[in-house]
Structure formats: C-alpha cells, structure tokens
Write an enzyme that holds these catalytic residues in place. Structure first.
Site, PDB file in Angstrom:
ATOM      1  N   SER A 248       0.850  -1.187   0.000  1.00 22.27           N
ATOM      2  CA  SER A 248       0.000   0.000   0.000  1.00 22.27           C
ATOM      3  C   SER A 248       0.885   1.236   0.000  1.00 22.27           C
ATOM      4  O   SER A 248       2.112   1.133  -0.039  1.00 22.27           O
ATOM      5  CB  SER A 248      -0.893   0.007   1.246  1.00 22.27           C
ATOM      6  OG  SER A 248      -0.083   0.296   2.380  1.00 22.27           O
ATOM      7  N   LYS A 249       0.235   2.377   0.080  1.00 22.90           N
ATOM      8  CA  LYS A 249       0.981   3.644   0.053  1.00 22.90           C
ATOM      9  C   LYS A 249       2.000   3.725   1.188  1.00 22.90           C
ATOM     10  O   LYS A 249       3.012   4.398   1.073  1.00 22.90           O
ATOM     11  CB  LYS A 249       0.008   4.819   0.184  1.00 22.90           C
ATOM     12  CG  LYS A 249      -0.777   5.023  -1.087  1.00 22.90           C
ATOM     13  CD  LYS A 249      -1.469   6.375  -1.070  1.00 22.90           C
ATOM     14  CE  LYS A 249      -2.423   6.484  -2.239  1.00 22.90           C
ATOM     15  NZ  LYS A 249      -3.806   6.611  -1.850  1.00 22.90           N
ATOM     16  N   ARG A 250       1.700   3.030   2.288  1.00 20.90           N
ATOM     17  CA  ARG A 250       2.626   3.025   3.417  1.00 20.90           C
ATOM     18  C   ARG A 250       4.023   2.574   3.011  1.00 20.90           C
ATOM     19  O   ARG A 250       5.014   2.943   3.610  1.00 20.90           O
ATOM     20  CB  ARG A 250       2.132   2.059   4.503  1.00 20.90           C
ATOM     21  CG  ARG A 250       1.201   2.633   5.524  1.00 20.90           C
ATOM     22  CD  ARG A 250       0.885   1.599   6.583  1.00 20.90           C
ATOM     23  NE  ARG A 250       0.565   0.285   6.005  1.00 20.90           N
ATOM     24  CZ  ARG A 250       1.348  -0.771   6.059  1.00 20.90           C
ATOM     25  NH1 ARG A 250       2.496  -0.719   6.683  1.00 20.90           N
ATOM     26  NH2 ARG A 250       0.977  -1.917   5.518  1.00 20.90           N
ATOM     27  N   GLY A 252       5.564   3.284   0.390  1.00 21.16           N
ATOM     28  CA  GLY A 252       6.193   4.219  -0.551  1.00 21.16           C
ATOM     29  C   GLY A 252       5.342   4.292  -1.802  1.00 21.16           C
ATOM     30  O   GLY A 252       4.122   4.194  -1.728  1.00 21.16           O
TER      31      GLY A 252
END
Ligand code: GLU
Length: 471
Positions: A248-250, A252
């Site tokens: 996920s965006k976590r 990067g």
C-alpha cells in the site's frame, strides 16, 4: 460443476478491467501485464475495459491515469478501451432477458426489513443470507413500491472454480444468496456488468487479482443462468511489501505513474512486476520480448509476491548502465525539461556517461547532471570540504596545476590526466594530495565523477577559471 470454457480452437481473449476510482496501482498493472503477456504468448486478444459504473467513485482523472499508465508501459489493447458507462443499454437488455428466462426476480423487501433480519441473524451469531422472501412473488405490496432485481441461485449443491493457479476452489451454494443484480431503475451492480461484458466480449480467460475470488462463484452462477459456457479463471496472489503486509501507500510509491516520475524505466517495471507471482527458473531480469515468449500461467505461484524496492533499484540501475549513453540521454530529456535545463546542451552526451555508472533512476542521473549546467566561473563551496582541503598551500598547488593544464590540447580527460601526472611527478607528489583540493575548487565538494572527466565536460575556460579562482 465445472464446464470447459473454450474448445481449444477458439482464440484466447482476455481483458484488463480496472475501476477508475484511484491511481493505477502496481497490483493492477501486474494483472494487466499477465493478461497482456498471456494474450501475446497465445496469439490472443487483449481487451481493455474501464469499469466506471460507480459514478460516485469513478473519476476522469483516474481513467486518464489508467490510459497513460498503460501507454507508458507499452501495453496496448487490441480492443478497447471500452467504458461500462457506454454500455448501460446492454445491461438493461440482459437483465430483461434474465428476468424473462426466470433467472432473476424482483425483490420488494425494504431496507428496514432487511436490516431487521440481518440483526436477527447476528444475534444468533450467524452470517446473514437473504432469505429469498420474494422468490415466489410476482407483485409488490403496491404498484409503486421500490424493488431490486436478484439472481435466482440454486439453494444447495456446490460451485467449483477450477482455478488455473489455485486449483479447485469449492463453495457450498448455501454460503451464497440471491444477490442483487440491479436496482429497480435497471442500474446494475458490479458482478452483473462484469459477467454481461465478459460474455459479450467473448472472454475466454478471466485473469485477475485474488481479491476477486469471492465474487467468482456468484459470477459462475450468472454464466449458468445465462446458459453460456464459463470462462477459465486464474486468480493471482497478492503483492506484499517487505514487511509481509499487503502493498500500500505506506510502503512508498504504489501508483505506476509515481514510478515513472521517480525515474524508473517502463521495461524495468514490466520485468520486475512479472516476477511478482511468476518465475521462470531462477532468471530475475527479462526483456519484454522474452516475457511475451515465456509467460505461462502454469509457472505462477500461489504465494504472495514480495515487492522489494532494493531489487527494483538494482534492476533499474543495471538497465541504466547497459543503455547506450545517447539512449539514456533521450530518457533523461523530459526530466531535464521539467527542471528547465537545456536538454540540447552540446556537452550533455559526454556528461551522461559520467552519471551512468552510479544512477539507479533517471532522476538520480539528472541530479548528477545538474551541476554541469552551472557554467559559472565561480563555485559555491561546501564549507567543510573547503576548510579541510583548500588550505593556503593547497590553493597555491591548485592554481599551479591550472597553469600546467592550460596548454593541453585537445581538452580531453586522458590528456588532462597525463599532464597532471607529469606535474605531480615533477614535484614528487601523488594524486591524493592534489586531487581532492582540485575537486573542491572545481565542483565545490568532495564527491563527483572522476576529476578529469568533469574538467572535460566543463571545458577549458570554466575549469581554469575555477582552479585559479582559489588563490
Ligand atoms: N473492476 C474490477 C477492479 O478494478 C476488476 C474486475 C474483474 O477483473 O473482474 O478491481
């Protein structure tokens, strides 16, 4: 309960069917890639279908991102892009057909009634299934009572997904219910549109993310209700980050266009993503043509692919190093233009060779090139480097070096190095003693590509002015 999809003689037809509700994520790209490669390998047809029926969540911007992402990666559709929003007439007609054949029926149960029943199920710690209350009804409580359309599913038995990757996945029909196909106004739900479109587009293989596996039994029932053969299914394993959690965006960058902006090459992305769920021996890096020749669903695994950013950087750096310098410069041009730097500067083809060795991304390559755009005769020094290396004695030495280099002709790195070596030998010094002071004088700091290469790129006037400028 499995029915063969195609007779083997009909051409392979696959589709990528993204919903334009956000960025095009690398997981979606991997799905697109597997479909595209499968079609290329089998001489089949690759269809692009944008599933934009969810008006509230679909955006133009997201559709743009899908089309741009696919174009950037060179994954061109043989048919499409089609947009579900253009196909509402077909859904209406197919719904009417299903109602007429008895495969779908109207349900007038109100939201309140359903909520009450759901709560009753929950009290008994059972998961709610619609109780088919309206299955036998032909009329609603009043002529204008709102209703939805539901699919008429078998009450018992089982449905088997003969998945090309996961093997047999068996679902008891009692776990399913007569799910909603469309609202009373005919506006259809996801599972209905997908099946109608896959039938209409004669899709032979549905290759998609494993998160859709729960929809597949319902969709299979729709094929049966329409009386058409089912396609084959292949559900891809998830992609995880290095911590083992869903990517996920976590972690990067997650959207494909971010990777473009960060300076990754499309061919790196394709090769890297292909390996997240598929392998061919222990080969890590593939050219696109190789992927098109080799890709096989039989070599796809069931376990999650791990997105290792370091591996991606390494593979991108490898490709950058293997490129012809002019080709690399060409790839750097949009990034230079975006920074307002003159991408036609005459010295750039020489300079690009210097940054090629170390850059892992085009952005890093361009960052490495940036200092050469400063053609000024004075340099802003990094304070620490200046204090350490530009002592009065070293300054005098650097200026002397400049005098010795001044007549070198042609002004090329090996000639400059030869002249400097002679200069040092005469004085009984070694390169270490003058190299760093000269580097600080020329570049302002202690880290740069090889000194004489830098001198060549900056040219005689700039180099001499900077070296002499320290006294
Ligand atoms: N539109 C769905 C999605 O974006 C995919 C549907 C499918 O592949 O069947 O997740």
């Amino acid at each position: 309960m499995t029915a063969p999809a195609s007779d083997g003689a009909s051409p392979i037809r696959v589709r990528f069917a993204p919903s334009p509700t956000g960025d095009l994520h690398v997981g979606g790209v991997r799905t697109a890639l597997y479909n595209w490669l499968f079609a290329r390998r089998q001489g089949g047809v690759f269809i692009l279908r944008v599933e934009d029926t969810d008006e509230a969540r679909s955006t133009e911007q997201s559709t743009r991102a899908i089309l741009d992402g696919m174009a950037w990666l060179g994954m061109h559709a043989d048919e499409g892009p089609f947009f579900q929003s253009d196909r509402t007439e077909l859904y209406r007609a197919k719904l009417a057909e299903l109602v007429a054949s008895g495969g779908a029926y109207r349900c007038w149960c109100s939201k309140e009634t359903l909520d009450e029943r759901r709560a009753a199920f929950e009290r008994e710690k059972k998961s709610f299934r619609y109780e088919r209350t309206c299955r036998g009804r032909t009329e609603g409580p009043s002529p204008d009572a709102p209703f939805v359309y539901r699919a008429k599913l078998p009450a018992d038995g089982e449905v088997v997904v003969d998945d090309l990757i996961l093997g047999e996945v068996v679902t008891d029909n009692r776990e399913l219910d007569d799910f909603v196909l469309a609202r009373g106004n005919g506006s259809p739900v996801y599972n209905f549109c997908v099946v109608v479109d896959d039938i209409d587009m004669r899709v032979t293989h549905v290759i998609r993310g494993g998160d859709h596996l729960a929809n597949t039994p319902k969709q299979i029932h729709l094929y049966d209700l329409f009386g058409v053969p089912r396609p084959k299914f292949a559900h891809l394993p998830m992609i995880h980050g290095m911590d083992g959690k869903k990517l996920s965006k976590r972690h990067g960058a997650a959207s494909i266009m971010q990777f473009k902006e960060l300076g990754y090459l499309p061919e790196t992305m394709l090769s890297f993503l292909a390996r997240l769920g598929w392998s061919h021996g222990d080969q890590e890096v593939f050219e696109v043509e190789e992927l098109q020749r080799l890709f096989d669903l039989k070599e796809c695994g069931k376990s999650a692919g791990i997105f290792d950013m370091k591996k991606l950087d390494w593979q991108n750096g490898l490709r950058i190093r293997q490129m012809a310098p002019v080709a690399l410069l060409d790839r750097c041009k949009p990034f230079l233009d975006a920074k307002g730097l003159d991408s036609s500067a005459a010295w750039l083809p020489r300079a690009v060779v210097l940054v090629q060795e170390r850059a892992r991304t085009l952005v890093e390559a361009v960052n490495g090139l940036t200092m050469f755009f400063d053609r000024g005769t004075t340099v802003k020094f990094d304070e620490k480097s200046a204090t350490k290396f530009l002592t009065p004695a070293n300054r005098a030495l650097v200026a002397e070096l400049a005098d010795c280099l001044a007549p070198v002709e042609p002004w090329l790195s090996p000639d400059l190095e030869r002249a400097a070596t002679a200069f040092l030998a005469e004085r009984g010094l070694d390169m270490k003693q003058v190299g760093q002071p000269a580097r600080v004088a020329l570049t302002g700091g202690t880290v740069s590509p090889p000194l004489f290469d830098c001198m060549e790129v900056w040219g005689r006037d700039v180099t001499l002015a900077r070296l002499r400028g320290v006294v």
